[in-house]
Enzyme design. Structure first.
Site, short mmCIF file in Angstrom:
data_model
loop_
_atom_site.label_atom_id
_atom_site.label_comp_id
_atom_site.label_asym_id
_atom_site.label_seq_id
_atom_site.Cartn_x
_atom_site.Cartn_y
_atom_site.Cartn_z
N THR A 165 -38.14 -49.87 -20.72
CA THR A 165 -36.80 -49.46 -21.16
C THR A 165 -36.43 -50.34 -22.34
O THR A 165 -37.03 -51.39 -22.54
CB THR A 165 -35.77 -49.68 -20.01
OG1 THR A 165 -36.21 -49.03 -18.83
CG2 THR A 165 -34.39 -49.14 -20.37
N VAL A 191 -34.29 -38.93 -12.77
CA VAL A 191 -33.32 -39.69 -13.56
C VAL A 191 -33.25 -41.09 -12.99
O VAL A 191 -33.03 -41.26 -11.79
CB VAL A 191 -31.93 -39.03 -13.53
CG1 VAL A 191 -30.92 -39.90 -14.28
CG2 VAL A 191 -31.98 -37.63 -14.14
N GLY A 192 -33.44 -42.08 -13.83
CA GLY A 192 -33.39 -43.46 -13.38
C GLY A 192 -32.03 -44.09 -13.59
O GLY A 192 -31.00 -43.41 -13.66
N ASP A 193 -32.02 -45.40 -13.71
CA ASP A 193 -30.75 -46.13 -13.80
C ASP A 193 -30.19 -46.21 -15.20
O ASP A 193 -29.00 -46.45 -15.38
CB ASP A 193 -30.94 -47.55 -13.27
CG ASP A 193 -31.90 -48.35 -14.16
OD1 ASP A 193 -33.04 -47.90 -14.35
OD2 ASP A 193 -31.50 -49.42 -14.66
N LYS A 253 -37.61 -51.10 -12.04
CA LYS A 253 -37.64 -50.00 -11.08
C LYS A 253 -36.22 -49.45 -10.91
O LYS A 253 -35.43 -49.94 -10.11
CB LYS A 253 -38.23 -50.47 -9.76
CG LYS A 253 -39.69 -50.88 -9.87
CD LYS A 253 -40.29 -51.28 -8.53
CE LYS A 253 -41.77 -51.63 -8.66
NZ LYS A 253 -42.37 -52.04 -7.37
N GLY A 254 -35.94 -48.41 -11.68
CA GLY A 254 -34.58 -47.91 -11.80
C GLY A 254 -33.93 -47.46 -10.52
O GLY A 254 -32.71 -47.57 -10.37
#
Length: 314
Positions: free
Chosen positions: A176, A205-207, A229-230
């Site tokens: 990211t 969809v992650g964080d 690790k989202g």
């Protein structure tokens, strides 16, 4: 006027030192510096933290060395789905896009969503259409593809086939980019952008586009941008948690961010890192993986970048 400060990250879990040549590491550090210079030019001229984090992220979205924009990860179906968010600590407003396939710079779209105020998060083709209608540049999905990401996807597919996905290196999985800033008026801002992780399920969809998880800013407290690790950043509301520990427990920025990344996540093998800046210009950049692309500029105007345990003064 108060102090100004800026910090960026280009993702934790960066490749093992032997995976890239020194020339490639040097090129990545050059782009980290370019990101810092872009953001610092705004802050040092009296500009806003919001503008500074946006331009800093744009530089990394346009660089092939990081997992955002050009050079982003490929999902399980072999195409890119991009996420980004931005938050203004002064107004406590934010904007985000998720699952974009065609926005060249997703952070610009996140800013557009925030400024129009019709929503906080737009997803999928609607986010692409919204950006295009707003005059932002859209590109074919193939624009974001690099040979390195094609190889990383193939490696993850092989791990999946062999049942060894859990043993994949951090560089084969995720990454990211993000930026946090404090401007001379005392305002804070944060921005984060990502391609997710290699071989992620379609629609995941992650964080990074979740305000309070991967991105958070609150004037008088701190601004945070996370990487790793989202799913765990979402479940633990990491950005908001760091700010809450500073605001309500009186912890320092270093204490609050390390409590989560080092004390809580590391023993559970949750690969993670973040950059944060507080209202006084203090900077924290903890990570618990092999390395993290990162950099910052102190209130005195001193530039630093790092990838692993070594930090370079520029």
């Amino acid at each position: 006027m108060g102090p100004v400060a800026l910090a960026i990250h280009g993702g934790c879990g960066v490749m093992a030192k032997l995976d890239l040549s020194e020339e490639e590491w040097a090129a990545a550090r050059v782009d980290l510096r370019r990101s810092l210079e872009a953001g610092w030019a705004i802050l040092s001229a009296g500009g806003s933290a919001l503008d500074a984090v946006q331009v800093a992220v744009i530089v990394m979205e346009d660089s092939p060395h990081f997992n955002a924009g050009y050079g982003a990860a490929l999902n399980a179906a072999g195409y890119h789905e991009l996420d980004a968010s931005i938050m203004d600590g002064q107004t406590q407003t934010g904007g985000a896009v998720a699952g974009s396939r065609h926005i060249r710079n997703p952070i610009r779209a996140a800013r557009l969503v925030m400024e129009r105020g019709e929503a906080v998060l737009l997803a999928g083709h609607a986010a692409d259409d919204y950006a295009k209608a707003g005059g932002l540049e859209v590109v074919p999905n193939s624009h974001f593809t690099t040979e390195r990401r094609v190889k990383a996807l193939a490696a993850m597919k092989e791990h999946e086939k062999q049942g060894t996905a859990a043993k994949a290196s951090e560089s084969e999985k995720h990454g990211t980019v993000g930026a946090v800033a404090l401007d001379a008026a005392g305002h804070l801002a944060a921005a984060t952008s990502t391609g997710g992780y290699n071989n992620k399920p379609e629609g995941r969809v992650g964080d990074s586009p979740i305000i309070g998880a991967g991105t958070y800013a609150r004037d008088g407290v701190c601004a945070v941008s996370g990487t790793g690790k989202g799913e765990f950043f979402i479940l633990h509301a990491v950005g908001h948690e760091v700010a809450s520990r500073v605001a309500y427990l009186g912890e320092s920025l270093e204490q609050a961010s390390s409590k989560i990344i080092i004390d809580e996540f590391q023993p559970r093998s949750i690969g993670a890192g973040l950059v944060a800046v507080d209202a006084k210009g203090n900077i924290a950049a903890p990570y618990n993986t092999d390395g993290m692309f990162r950099g910052w500029v102190t209130p005195e105007g001193k530039f630093f970048v790092g990838t692993h345990d070594q930090v370079f003064a520029l």
